[in-house]
Scaffold this motif. Sequence first.
Motif, PDB file in Angstrom:
ATOM      1  N   GLN A 180       0.835  -1.203   0.000  1.00 29.56           N
ATOM      2  CA  GLN A 180       0.000   0.000   0.000  1.00 29.56           C
ATOM      3  C   GLN A 180       0.869   1.251   0.000  1.00 29.56           C
ATOM      4  OE1 GLN A 180      -3.544   0.104  -0.011  1.00 29.56           O
ATOM      5  NE2 GLN A 180      -3.230  -2.057  -0.524  1.00 29.56           N
ATOM      6  N   GLN A 181       0.453   2.225  -0.793  1.00 26.31           N
ATOM      7  CA  GLN A 181       1.137   3.513  -0.785  1.00 26.31           C
ATOM      8  C   GLN A 181       0.801   4.258   0.501  1.00 26.31           C
ATOM      9  OE1 GLN A 181      -0.028   5.706  -4.249  1.00 26.31           O
ATOM     10  NE2 GLN A 181       1.139   4.430  -5.652  1.00 26.31           N
ATOM     11  N   ARG A 182       1.789   5.003   1.004  1.00 23.23           N
ATOM     12  CA  ARG A 182       1.562   5.820   2.192  1.00 23.23           C
ATOM     13  C   ARG A 182       2.236   7.177   1.990  1.00 23.23           C
ATOM     14  NH1 ARG A 182       4.277   5.890   7.350  1.00 23.23           N
ATOM     15  NH2 ARG A 182       5.430   4.022   6.732  1.00 23.23           N
TER      16      ARG A 182
ATOM     17  N   ARG B 249      -4.856  10.766  -3.770  1.00 15.65           N
ATOM     18  CA  ARG B 249      -5.869   9.979  -3.056  1.00 15.65           C
ATOM     19  C   ARG B 249      -7.272  10.442  -3.446  1.00 15.65           C
ATOM     20  NH1 ARG B 249      -8.927  10.387   1.595  1.00 15.65           N
ATOM     21  NH2 ARG B 249      -9.339   8.388   2.661  1.00 15.65           N
TER      22      ARG B 249
END
Length: 199
Positions: A50-52, A151
């Motif tokens: 997952q991208q953060r 996002r």
Amino acid sequence: EIMPSLVVSLFFQAEGGIRDFCLSRGLGDVYKRQIQRHDMLRMIIDDDGQQRILKEVPYFHFIQHDLTNLTQQEQQESLTQIREALSYRVLPTESWPLFEVEISWLNNDCYRLHINLDLLQFDTMSFKILFDDLFNAYSGQELIPQTFTFRDYCLKNQTNRNSDEWKMAWCYWQDLLSDLPSAPYLPIKNSSITEQPRF
């Protein structure tokens, strides 16, 4: 797992005159503003894939190479070594930053800028926006704060899939799939997938 041989990056070089470029004019601070403005410049990828987006990151420092006292041949050899190192370096995606910027000083009038970008963060238009913003900010123009994040885009894209327009477009292309030509045949070298490709 992201395999090193499958990582796609972009290496970019630019050369110019000292009168057009000077660290003392605050290039580091300009880049800091870029990093604050574009959340994907603060992106890492966690172990679960997952991208953060990091809220805060350390001050980004440019690596500098002083080649001014070298002969022209020695400079070219050093520049080639820098290019080779950056072109095939794979940065760990779980730690920041996922990009590199280095500066080679060639003489009193000339520099070369080396930039290594991971395409997990960028596409072609993003690359253009990044450098347009960098040039504008370095020229003294004020950057308008971003109000729409990546996002937000992803969430909006998911919401759009419930619309009649999206469903009509999806059905249109599904109906065309059987009539589209197949992918071209590309010769593949008989080698392990773990081998680092070179271009």
